[in-house]
Design a protein around this motif. Sequence first.
Motif, PDB file in Angstrom:
ATOM      1  N   LEU A  84       0.808  -1.218   0.000  1.00  0.00           N
ATOM      2  CA  LEU A  84       0.000   0.000   0.000  1.00  0.00           C
ATOM      3  C   LEU A  84       0.844   1.271   0.000  1.00  0.00           C
ATOM      4  CD1 LEU A  84      -2.127  -2.201   0.857  1.00  0.00           C
ATOM      5  CD2 LEU A  84      -3.260  -0.388   2.136  1.00  0.00           C
ATOM      6  N   ASP A  85       1.611   1.460  -1.076  1.00  0.00           N
ATOM      7  CA  ASP A  85       2.455   2.647  -1.128  1.00  0.00           C
ATOM      8  C   ASP A  85       1.667   3.936  -1.354  1.00  0.00           C
ATOM      9  OD1 ASP A  85       1.778   2.302  -3.781  1.00  0.00           O
ATOM     10  OD2 ASP A  85       3.832   2.039  -4.518  1.00  0.00           O
ATOM     11  N   ARG A  86       0.353   3.825  -1.548  1.00  0.00           N
ATOM     12  CA  ARG A  86      -0.479   5.019  -1.690  1.00  0.00           C
ATOM     13  C   ARG A  86      -1.179   5.393  -0.384  1.00  0.00           C
ATOM     14  NH1 ARG A  86      -3.648   3.944  -7.466  1.00  0.00           N
ATOM     15  NH2 ARG A  86      -1.837   3.205  -8.654  1.00  0.00           N
ATOM     16  N   SER A  87      -0.829   4.725   0.697  1.00  0.00           N
ATOM     17  CA  SER A  87      -1.482   4.982   1.978  1.00  0.00           C
ATOM     18  C   SER A  87      -0.590   5.841   2.869  1.00  0.00           C
ATOM     19  CB  SER A  87      -1.799   3.663   2.672  1.00  0.00           C
ATOM     20  OG  SER A  87      -0.606   2.966   2.977  1.00  0.00           O
ATOM     21  N   HIS A  88      -1.112   6.203   4.040  1.00  0.00           N
ATOM     22  CA  HIS A  88      -0.350   6.964   5.021  1.00  0.00           C
ATOM     23  C   HIS A  88       0.508   6.000   5.837  1.00  0.00           C
ATOM     24  CE1 HIS A  88      -3.164  10.229   4.096  1.00  0.00           C
ATOM     25  NE2 HIS A  88      -4.128   9.332   4.247  1.00  0.00           N
ATOM     26  N   GLY A  89       1.577   6.502   6.449  1.00  0.00           N
ATOM     27  CA  GLY A  89       2.420   5.617   7.232  1.00  0.00           C
ATOM     28  C   GLY A  89       3.278   6.356   8.233  1.00  0.00           C
ATOM     29  N   PHE A  90       3.650   5.646   9.307  1.00  0.00           N
ATOM     30  CA  PHE A  90       4.544   6.210  10.309  1.00  0.00           C
ATOM     31  C   PHE A  90       5.352   5.082  10.922  1.00  0.00           C
ATOM     32  CE2 PHE A  90       6.205   8.128  14.072  1.00  0.00           C
ATOM     33  CZ  PHE A  90       6.235   9.492  13.843  1.00  0.00           C
ATOM     34  N   ASN A  91       6.673   5.199  10.857  1.00  0.00           N
ATOM     35  CA  ASN A  91       7.573   4.218  11.456  1.00  0.00           C
ATOM     36  C   ASN A  91       8.069   4.767  12.786  1.00  0.00           C
ATOM     37  OD1 ASN A  91      10.873   3.054  11.043  1.00  0.00           O
ATOM     38  ND2 ASN A  91       9.137   1.720  11.391  1.00  0.00           N
ATOM     39  N   ALA A  92       7.586   4.197  13.899  1.00  0.00           N
ATOM     40  CA  ALA A  92       7.904   4.711  15.230  1.00  0.00           C
ATOM     41  C   ALA A  92       9.198   4.095  15.760  1.00  0.00           C
ATOM     42  CB  ALA A  92       6.747   4.410  16.179  1.00  0.00           C
ATOM     43  N   VAL A  93       9.548   4.449  16.979  1.00  0.00           N
ATOM     44  CA  VAL A  93      10.723   3.857  17.617  1.00  0.00           C
ATOM     45  C   VAL A  93      10.330   2.498  18.185  1.00  0.00           C
ATOM     46  CG1 VAL A  93      11.813   6.046  18.116  1.00  0.00           C
ATOM     47  CG2 VAL A  93      10.240   5.073  19.778  1.00  0.00           C
ATOM     48  N   HIS A  94      11.314   1.770  18.680  1.00  0.00           N
ATOM     49  CA  HIS A  94      11.124   0.388  19.104  1.00  0.00           C
ATOM     50  C   HIS A  94      10.057   0.258  20.198  1.00  0.00           C
ATOM     51  CE1 HIS A  94      13.478  -3.635  19.819  1.00  0.00           C
ATOM     52  NE2 HIS A  94      12.356  -3.792  19.123  1.00  0.00           N
ATOM     53  N   GLY A  95       9.004  -0.514  19.913  1.00  0.00           N
ATOM     54  CA  GLY A  95       7.979  -0.803  20.896  1.00  0.00           C
ATOM     55  C   GLY A  95       6.923   0.260  21.081  1.00  0.00           C
ATOM     56  N   ARG A  96       7.009   1.365  20.329  1.00  0.00           N
ATOM     57  CA  ARG A  96       6.102   2.499  20.567  1.00  0.00           C
ATOM     58  C   ARG A  96       5.029   2.650  19.501  1.00  0.00           C
ATOM     59  NH1 ARG A  96       9.513   1.416  24.358  1.00  0.00           N
ATOM     60  NH2 ARG A  96       9.792   3.017  25.952  1.00  0.00           N
ATOM     61  N   MET A  97       4.878   1.659  18.642  1.00  0.00           N
ATOM     62  CA  MET A  97       3.843   1.744  17.608  1.00  0.00           C
ATOM     63  C   MET A  97       2.448   1.991  18.178  1.00  0.00           C
ATOM     64  SD  MET A  97       1.218  -0.237  16.209  1.00  0.00           S
ATOM     65  CE  MET A  97       1.619  -1.962  16.426  1.00  0.00           C
ATOM     66  N   PRO A  98       2.017   1.303  19.264  1.00  0.00           N
ATOM     67  CA  PRO A  98       0.664   1.527  19.770  1.00  0.00           C
ATOM     68  C   PRO A  98       0.378   2.971  20.168  1.00  0.00           C
ATOM     69  CG  PRO A  98       1.545  -0.513  20.657  1.00  0.00           C
ATOM     70  CD  PRO A  98       2.677   0.181  19.976  1.00  0.00           C
ATOM     71  N   SER A  99       1.374   3.699  20.696  1.00  0.00           N
ATOM     72  CA  SER A  99       1.162   5.099  21.070  1.00  0.00           C
ATOM     73  C   SER A  99       0.877   5.962  19.851  1.00  0.00           C
ATOM     74  CB  SER A  99       2.396   5.649  21.802  1.00  0.00           C
ATOM     75  OG  SER A  99       2.514   5.086  23.075  1.00  0.00           O
ATOM     76  N   ILE A 100       1.664   5.769  18.805  1.00  0.00           N
ATOM     77  CA  ILE A 100       1.472   6.527  17.576  1.00  0.00           C
ATOM     78  C   ILE A 100       0.125   6.187  16.950  1.00  0.00           C
ATOM     79  CG2 ILE A 100       2.395   7.014  15.282  1.00  0.00           C
ATOM     80  CD1 ILE A 100       4.116   8.047  17.583  1.00  0.00           C
ATOM     81  N   ALA A 101      -0.209   4.903  16.966  1.00  0.00           N
ATOM     82  CA  ALA A 101      -1.492   4.468  16.408  1.00  0.00           C
ATOM     83  C   ALA A 101      -2.656   5.045  17.206  1.00  0.00           C
ATOM     84  CB  ALA A 101      -1.562   2.941  16.399  1.00  0.00           C
ATOM     85  N   THR A 102      -2.504   5.136  18.529  1.00  0.00           N
ATOM     86  CA  THR A 102      -3.561   5.699  19.368  1.00  0.00           C
ATOM     87  C   THR A 102      -3.786   7.166  19.049  1.00  0.00           C
ATOM     88  OG1 THR A 102      -3.063   4.151  21.165  1.00  0.00           O
ATOM     89  CG2 THR A 102      -4.293   6.137  21.740  1.00  0.00           C
ATOM     90  N   GLY A 103      -2.688   7.925  18.956  1.00  0.00           N
ATOM     91  CA  GLY A 103      -2.817   9.345  18.654  1.00  0.00           C
ATOM     92  C   GLY A 103      -3.463   9.596  17.307  1.00  0.00           C
ATOM     93  N   ALA A 104      -3.020   8.865  16.290  1.00  0.00           N
ATOM     94  CA  ALA A 104      -3.587   9.031  14.953  1.00  0.00           C
ATOM     95  C   ALA A 104      -5.057   8.630  14.936  1.00  0.00           C
ATOM     96  CB  ALA A 104      -2.796   8.200  13.948  1.00  0.00           C
ATOM     97  N   ASN A 105      -5.367   7.542  15.641  1.00  0.00           N
ATOM     98  CA  ASN A 105      -6.741   7.041  15.691  1.00  0.00           C
ATOM     99  C   ASN A 105      -7.673   8.044  16.357  1.00  0.00           C
ATOM    100  OD1 ASN A 105      -9.100   5.328  16.349  1.00  0.00           O
ATOM    101  ND2 ASN A 105      -7.761   3.649  15.708  1.00  0.00           N
ATOM    102  N   MET A 106      -7.215   8.685  17.417  1.00  0.00           N
ATOM    103  CA  MET A 106      -8.037   9.683  18.097  1.00  0.00           C
ATOM    104  C   MET A 106      -8.262  10.916  17.232  1.00  0.00           C
ATOM    105  SD  MET A 106      -8.974   8.423  21.006  1.00  0.00           S
ATOM    106  CE  MET A 106      -9.097   6.899  20.035  1.00  0.00           C
ATOM    107  N   ALA A 107      -7.300  11.220  16.373  1.00  0.00           N
ATOM    108  CA  ALA A 107      -7.422  12.397  15.506  1.00  0.00           C
ATOM    109  C   ALA A 107      -8.340  12.154  14.321  1.00  0.00           C
ATOM    110  CB  ALA A 107      -6.041  12.829  15.017  1.00  0.00           C
ATOM    111  N   ASN A 108      -8.397  10.899  13.859  1.00  0.00           N
ATOM    112  CA  ASN A 108      -9.230  10.595  12.688  1.00  0.00           C
ATOM    113  C   ASN A 108      -9.702   9.154  12.773  1.00  0.00           C
ATOM    114  OD1 ASN A 108     -10.445  10.221  10.217  1.00  0.00           O
ATOM    115  ND2 ASN A 108      -8.801  11.154   9.027  1.00  0.00           N
ATOM    116  N   ARG A 109     -10.936   8.961  13.167  1.00  0.00           N
ATOM    117  CA  ARG A 109     -11.479   7.617  13.354  1.00  0.00           C
ATOM    118  C   ARG A 109     -11.915   6.980  12.040  1.00  0.00           C
ATOM    119  NH1 ARG A 109     -16.512   8.634  17.156  1.00  0.00           N
ATOM    120  NH2 ARG A 109     -16.656   6.358  17.021  1.00  0.00           N
TER     121      ARG A 109
END
Length: 350
Positions: free
Chosen positions: A76-101
């Motif tokens: 899915l190279d046409r989608s949005h993406g964020f590569n977080a630091v080690h073990g912190r993916m859920p935090s980034i996913a939570t923030g993005a999810n709260m901003a746009n459900r």
Amino acid sequence: MTSTKPAFRHPKLAQNSLGLTRKDYEGAVSTLCAGCGHDSTTNAIIQACFELNIEPHRVAKMSGIGCSSKTPAYFLDRSHGFNAVHGRMPSIATGANMANRDLLYIGISGDGDTASIGMGQFAHALRRNLNLNYICMNNGCYGLTKGQDSATADMGSTGKRGIPNPYASIDLCELAIELGASYVARGFSGDKKQLVPLIKGAFAHSGLAFIDVISPCVTFNNTSTSTKSYEYVREHIEATNTFDFIPLQREILTDYAEGTTQEVIMHDGSIIHLHKVDSKEDVTNRLNSVNKLEEEKAKGRLLTGLLYVNQQIRETHDILNTSLRPLNSLTENDLCPGNTELQKINDSLR
């Protein structure tokens, strides 16, 4: 050595209802080892998105650090993406999810990223039932740092280093069920027929959908003594059910007995075969699901399939009563409703 994908594609590639071909869901060329199970898992994600007619720009891919966390670049190279630091993916996913459900969130992680440094993050995403498709590519080792055992390596399992693992393993599926995930499944990267429907079911689920994908590391953890190897999994896999996912369209009805298989013609003309498992396999019962995992583990078998689902509990947005609109679409009038409304809020707090 570098490589590129061929630009030519057959002019009559199959298209989904959006007019997109499977190629439109691909990404960059993989840099993982040839034969890595992660590439097979990536292909299963691509197939699921293609078959579900998902618009790539409506997807957000999140990842941490590790071989598995490199894979969002390969689909899915046409989608949005964020590569977080080690073990912190859920935090980034939570923030993005709260901003746009409104987006479909796919969180990619590995057994080291999830079961070690990211364990605390994983646990809280589970208990909040975040609307996230959490896919863990589990190979039982740290492939980027020469194959040390991870926390999911089974006791006594031996990788390329030849030293048996002395510690008890963490079963991520049991943990996910116990801590609040509302959809839990386990698949094998070498069984696309089972894995694709499991991913499609996760994408359609509201709440945290966790899929533990046993994905052998061909370089460091594919020996005959490793319980995460292709050989071991193929000899010890035990499927708890045959799972097929049908998108919500005109209702398709069928009636057949338990223990039998039924051929069903889908909306697009394709044919699927449904196998009705015995009614005692209740995937909505949390205790039964955990007990079943433990029973098969005691027999040395790896239980795959849909392990647990709970559609009755609320996901994070429902719990917090968040905005139905993406935060970046809110105007000044929405955010600053005026003194009259402010007084009402103040009065309610007195």
